[in-house]
Design a protein around this motif. Structure first.
Motif, short mmCIF file in Angstrom:
data_model
loop_
_atom_site.label_atom_id
_atom_site.label_comp_id
_atom_site.label_asym_id
_atom_site.label_seq_id
_atom_site.Cartn_x
_atom_site.Cartn_y
_atom_site.Cartn_z
N ASP A 181 0.92 -1.20 -0.04
CA ASP A 181 0.07 0.13 0.17
C ASP A 181 1.02 1.24 -0.03
O ASP A 181 2.16 1.10 -0.05
CB ASP A 181 -0.94 -0.01 1.10
N THR A 182 0.17 2.54 -0.16
CA THR A 182 1.04 3.84 -0.34
C THR A 182 1.56 4.04 1.02
O THR A 182 2.69 4.86 1.12
CB THR A 182 0.13 4.79 -0.44
N ASP A 183 1.31 3.52 2.45
CA ASP A 183 2.21 3.86 3.78
C ASP A 183 3.21 2.57 3.81
O ASP A 183 3.01 1.69 4.14
CB ASP A 183 1.19 3.56 4.75
N LYS A 184 4.56 3.04 3.55
CA LYS A 184 5.72 2.28 3.34
C LYS A 184 6.35 2.25 4.93
O LYS A 184 6.70 3.47 5.34
CB LYS A 184 6.64 2.42 2.43
N PRO A 185 6.08 1.14 5.63
CA PRO A 185 6.58 1.29 6.92
C PRO A 185 8.21 1.76 7.35
O PRO A 185 8.34 2.48 8.09
CB PRO A 185 6.29 -0.25 7.32
N VAL A 208 18.15 4.96 -6.05
CA VAL A 208 17.64 3.49 -5.71
C VAL A 208 17.13 3.64 -4.46
O VAL A 208 17.52 4.04 -3.63
CB VAL A 208 19.07 2.47 -5.69
N ARG A 209 15.93 3.14 -4.57
CA ARG A 209 15.11 2.91 -3.40
C ARG A 209 14.86 1.65 -2.74
O ARG A 209 14.33 0.71 -3.50
CB ARG A 209 13.67 3.68 -3.68
N PHE A 210 14.91 1.61 -1.34
CA PHE A 210 14.78 0.27 -0.70
C PHE A 210 13.51 0.53 0.26
O PHE A 210 13.69 1.70 0.98
CB PHE A 210 15.82 -0.11 0.09
N THR A 211 12.53 -0.33 0.10
CA THR A 211 11.29 -0.03 0.94
C THR A 211 11.03 -1.44 1.54
O THR A 211 11.01 -2.41 1.05
CB THR A 211 9.93 0.37 0.15
N LEU A 212 10.38 -1.12 2.71
CA LEU A 212 9.77 -2.25 3.22
C LEU A 212 8.12 -2.01 3.08
O LEU A 212 7.68 -1.16 3.56
CB LEU A 212 10.01 -2.28 4.91
N GLU A 213 7.58 -2.86 2.39
CA GLU A 213 6.42 -2.60 1.97
C GLU A 213 5.25 -3.68 2.75
O GLU A 213 5.66 -4.71 3.47
CB GLU A 213 6.24 -3.23 0.52
N LYS A 214 4.12 -3.15 2.97
CA LYS A 214 2.99 -3.72 3.63
C LYS A 214 1.76 -3.99 2.84
O LYS A 214 1.61 -2.93 1.78
CB LYS A 214 2.66 -3.55 5.03
N GLY A 215 1.14 -4.93 2.78
CA GLY A 215 -0.04 -5.16 2.07
C GLY A 215 -0.95 -6.04 3.08
O GLY A 215 -0.83 -6.34 4.00
N TRP A 216 -1.81 -6.80 2.04
CA TRP A 216 -2.96 -7.56 2.52
C TRP A 216 -2.85 -8.95 1.62
O TRP A 216 -3.26 -8.85 0.43
CB TRP A 216 -4.28 -6.87 2.77
N PHE A 217 -2.86 -9.84 2.25
CA PHE A 217 -3.08 -11.24 1.74
C PHE A 217 -3.35 -12.34 2.84
O PHE A 217 -2.92 -12.93 3.26
CB PHE A 217 -2.01 -11.87 0.83
N GLY A 218 -4.72 -12.44 2.90
CA GLY A 218 -5.41 -13.13 4.13
C GLY A 218 -4.83 -12.77 5.54
O GLY A 218 -4.72 -13.71 6.56
N GLY A 219 -4.61 -11.36 5.28
CA GLY A 219 -3.81 -10.80 6.69
C GLY A 219 -2.94 -9.97 6.21
O GLY A 219 -2.44 -9.94 4.98
N GLN A 220 -2.39 -9.07 6.96
CA GLN A 220 -1.22 -8.03 6.80
C GLN A 220 -0.13 -8.93 6.62
O GLN A 220 0.43 -9.54 7.28
CB GLN A 220 -1.17 -7.06 7.72
#
Length: 160
Positions: free
Chosen positions: A54-58, A66-78
């Protein structure tokens, strides 16, 4: 001379933490291979390298373009996963560290499990790590790490 170096090192560490990026030469995790988290290993699930959270990268940090991101999303739970994107070059590396201090020790590796590294093979390539379910337990944490082929220094985000 020594007190000056200590003061300078402490100031640099505070500045890096304030920015949310930690330059590390981390204690080596007990395991450090992509096979520790690919193909369904240890509760991780594979997904495409063009996946977006999602747009809110933790957590995130950039090294040049070069960008390094910890992404969060949803797939049967966060879920959480690491990603490298931008003007990547062959040889750039990215991985995600996961720790579950005090519980879920069936799958965890102490002090953490390093999911990767995953290596960029072509200019501009984006890569993701497999994803893992998250938890509200404060001892269950993730961070994204990486290094550029141009300097090789390892950098990690703060834990989330």
């Amino acid at each position: 001379m020594r007190p000056f170096r200590s003061t300078l090192a402490a100031a640099a560490a505070v500045g890096a933490l304030t920015a949310g990026v930690v330059v590390v030469q981390p204690a080596q995790p007990a395991s450090a291979a992509a096979s520790d988290c690919t193909g369904g290993a240890r509760g991780f699930r594979d997904h495409p390298d063009n996946a977006e959270g999602d747009t809110d990268k933790p957590r995130d940090f950039s090294l040049g373009n070069v960008r390094f991101t910890l992404e969060k999303g949803w797939f049967g739970g966060q879920i959480a996963f690491g990603k490298i994107s931008g003007e990547t070059r062959p040889g750039d590396n990215m991985w995600m560290d996961w720790r579950a201090d005090g519980w879920d020790n069936t799958n965890a590796v102490s002090p953490w499990l390093q999911c990767g590294p995953f290596t960029v093979r072509s200019a501009g390539q984006s890569l993701t790590t497999p994803f893992r379910r998250t938890s509200t337990d404060p001892n269950y944490q993730f961070r994204v790490c990486g290094s550029l082929v141009s300097d090789g220094a390892i950098r990690c985000s703060a834990w989330w």
